[in-house]
Design a protein around this motif. Structure first.
Motif, PDB file in Angstrom:
ATOM      1  N   GLN A   1     -14.236  80.339  12.303  1.00  0.00           N
ATOM      2  CA  GLN A   1     -13.350  79.813  13.326  1.00  0.00           C
ATOM      3  C   GLN A   1     -13.946  78.550  13.943  1.00  0.00           C
ATOM      4  O   GLN A   1     -13.235  77.577  14.231  1.00  0.00           O
ATOM      5  N   ILE A   2     -15.264  78.548  14.114  1.00  0.00           N
ATOM      6  CA  ILE A   2     -15.940  77.397  14.716  1.00  0.00           C
ATOM      7  C   ILE A   2     -15.867  76.188  13.781  1.00  0.00           C
ATOM      8  O   ILE A   2     -15.547  75.079  14.208  1.00  0.00           O
ATOM      9  N   TYR A   3     -16.120  76.396  12.488  1.00  0.00           N
ATOM     10  CA  TYR A   3     -16.068  75.284  11.548  1.00  0.00           C
ATOM     11  C   TYR A   3     -14.667  74.681  11.488  1.00  0.00           C
ATOM     12  O   TYR A   3     -14.488  73.462  11.455  1.00  0.00           O
ATOM     13  N   LYS A   4     -13.658  75.570  11.481  1.00  0.00           N
ATOM     14  CA  LYS A   4     -12.279  75.090  11.410  1.00  0.00           C
ATOM     15  C   LYS A   4     -11.947  74.271  12.658  1.00  0.00           C
ATOM     16  O   LYS A   4     -11.335  73.207  12.583  1.00  0.00           O
ATOM     17  N   THR A   5     -12.372  74.782  13.808  1.00  0.00           N
ATOM     18  CA  THR A   5     -12.097  74.120  15.074  1.00  0.00           C
ATOM     19  C   THR A   5     -12.770  72.753  15.135  1.00  0.00           C
ATOM     20  O   THR A   5     -12.168  71.770  15.592  1.00  0.00           O
ATOM     21  N   LEU A   6     -14.014  72.672  14.653  1.00  0.00           N
ATOM     22  CA  LEU A   6     -14.730  71.400  14.657  1.00  0.00           C
ATOM     23  C   LEU A   6     -13.984  70.362  13.829  1.00  0.00           C
ATOM     24  O   LEU A   6     -13.879  69.197  14.233  1.00  0.00           O
ATOM     25  N   GLY A   7     -13.469  70.783  12.670  1.00  0.00           N
ATOM     26  CA  GLY A   7     -12.699  69.875  11.825  1.00  0.00           C
ATOM     27  C   GLY A   7     -11.498  69.308  12.562  1.00  0.00           C
ATOM     28  O   GLY A   7     -11.259  68.095  12.545  1.00  0.00           O
ATOM     29  N   ARG A   8     -10.774  70.191  13.250  1.00  0.00           N
ATOM     30  CA  ARG A   8      -9.581  69.761  13.978  1.00  0.00           C
ATOM     31  C   ARG A   8      -9.948  68.823  15.120  1.00  0.00           C
ATOM     32  O   ARG A   8      -9.285  67.813  15.368  1.00  0.00           O
ATOM     33  N   MET A   9     -11.035  69.165  15.809  1.00  0.00           N
ATOM     34  CA  MET A   9     -11.438  68.363  16.959  1.00  0.00           C
ATOM     35  C   MET A   9     -11.867  66.957  16.525  1.00  0.00           C
ATOM     36  O   MET A   9     -11.625  65.987  17.239  1.00  0.00           O
ATOM     37  N   GLU A  10     -12.492  66.890  15.367  1.00  0.00           N
ATOM     38  CA  GLU A  10     -12.891  65.572  14.866  1.00  0.00           C
ATOM     39  C   GLU A  10     -11.649  64.757  14.517  1.00  0.00           C
ATOM     40  O   GLU A  10     -11.547  63.577  14.870  1.00  0.00           O
ATOM     41  N   ALA A  11     -10.679  65.418  13.849  1.00  0.00           N
ATOM     42  CA  ALA A  11      -9.428  64.742  13.504  1.00  0.00           C
ATOM     43  C   ALA A  11      -8.715  64.237  14.754  1.00  0.00           C
ATOM     44  O   ALA A  11      -8.051  63.208  14.732  1.00  0.00           O
ATOM     45  N   ASP A  12      -8.853  64.973  15.861  1.00  0.00           N
ATOM     46  CA  ASP A  12      -8.200  64.599  17.118  1.00  0.00           C
ATOM     47  C   ASP A  12      -8.975  63.519  17.884  1.00  0.00           C
ATOM     48  O   ASP A  12      -8.546  63.089  18.953  1.00  0.00           O
ATOM     49  N   GLY A  13     -10.134  63.134  17.356  1.00  0.00           N
ATOM     50  CA  GLY A  13     -10.911  62.082  18.011  1.00  0.00           C
ATOM     51  C   GLY A  13     -11.728  62.563  19.194  1.00  0.00           C
ATOM     52  O   GLY A  13     -12.209  61.762  19.990  1.00  0.00           O
ATOM     53  N   TRP A  14     -11.914  63.875  19.306  1.00  0.00           N
ATOM     54  CA  TRP A  14     -12.727  64.394  20.414  1.00  0.00           C
ATOM     55  C   TRP A  14     -14.209  64.378  20.061  1.00  0.00           C
ATOM     56  O   TRP A  14     -15.057  64.441  20.926  1.00  0.00           O
ATOM     57  N   LEU A  15     -14.478  64.344  18.757  1.00  0.00           N
ATOM     58  CA  LEU A  15     -15.855  64.388  18.276  1.00  0.00           C
ATOM     59  C   LEU A  15     -16.064  63.337  17.195  1.00  0.00           C
ATOM     60  O   LEU A  15     -15.113  62.934  16.526  1.00  0.00           O
TER      61      LEU A  15
END
Lengths: 188, 188
Positions: free
Chosen positions: A39-53
DNA sequence: AAATTCATGTAATAAGTTACATGATTCC
DNA sequence: GGAATCATGTAACTTATTACATGAATTT
């Protein structure tokens, strides 16, 4: 989604890999927001796509490359905004209360067994929360005291909630053992 | 899955349509196991496929046909077995505690606002639970008293939990207002 | 010799939410 | 005239879980 914001919070201290974040989550917010690795890896991917990371990929043979995530300005703004946003009532799902609701179908002894099981769970939780201040005595000693206070406040809440539940269960179990059908809170 | 067993429990009283079950869920177990309409219909379909329920379809023009679900012997056995099965610790997700954990990032005033919001939520819950005995005074009066006791026990738990949370929040808010950083439970 | 740590991910599945669709009747 | 009641469902989406996969280095 709240896991995202917990991750933002952790990355607001320092950049980390997904692996590190999983460990930090387990040590910090998992008591009130558990998360499994995938769940954490998936979330990190999404957050990067959203420009948060942003990610910096550091190769290291033969292990998989370290992907070090860092919070962006957008991410920091998002965290700050979320921290102030009133949260809707949390939905709590307690399967054992469904059992209590339909306990008319089983015997008093079986209900008591069921409640004792929940009592044991709460007692173990209690011990776990009591142990935290000692476990963290050294690791937290250099941190900002105000920050540390809020961390400990979440532990205190866990303690209070486990105690309240344990006491309620003890009272109900004692009543049932005497063959009484008393409501501990309503019949003060 | 627990919704399935809540539905079995309700159908153990009498056969009902999905529409009826939704209403009953809202009146009974929704405080500790909420369910939306689409979820109930999906669950009923699966339960029928599993042989826990049978359906009788009663046409009624121009409305959609009433599909009256009834519990089977298999379903009754499943319910009984589940009612005795120890439930694993419930995972509770409290987004507002993530906010508290990272409250070091915002001002005391903003933290207080956030906690007051949660306090209001708990006070409303409290009022809701207090109103239940009156609401049900007539509708429940013919039922088996032991059964009624277990129903009220779940209300009592809700009351106890809302009270405990409200008190904890009040204490924390009072401390913060004084500029104190006190842990209500640990620093008894 | 075995377990843990580091470090990444994917695939399948489950559970739940939101939004849409239909349409007469009855209550306010 | 508008809202609520009755009664069914589907579709798209989100969140989370379980299980699988790799593989060297270090610790017990």
């Amino acid at each position: 989604m709240s896991l995202e914001h917990a991750v933002l919070g952790l990355l607001s201290y320092e950049p980390m890999t997904g692996y590190d974040i999983k460990k930090m989550v387990d040590l910090s917010v998992s008591h009130f927001w558990p998360a499994v690795q995938s769940q954490i890896y998936k979330t990190l991917g999404r957050m990067e796509a959203d420009g948060w990371l942003t990610v910096e990929t550091i190769p290291q043979e033969p292990r998989p490359p370290r992907k070090v995530y860092a919070i962006t300005e957008t991410g920091r703004a998002e965290l700050l905004a979320w921290l102030e946003a009133p949260q809707p009532p949390s939905e709590v799902r307690l399967a054992w209360l469904i059992q209590v609701f339909f306990a008319g179908r089983i015997s008093d002894e079986k209900v008591i067994t069921l409640l004792e099981h929940q009592l044991n769970i709460q007692r173990r939780r209690l011990q776990g929360f009591r142990a935290i201040p000692d476990e963290n005595r050294e690791s937290m000693s250099e941190d900002d005291p105000r920050e540390r206070f809020f961390w400990m406040l979440t532990v205190d809440y866990g303690l209070a909630s486990a105690m309240a539940q344990a006491r309620w269960l003890e009272t109900v179990i004692a009543s049932l053992r005497k063959g009484e059908y008393r409501l501990p809170t309503i019949e003060s």
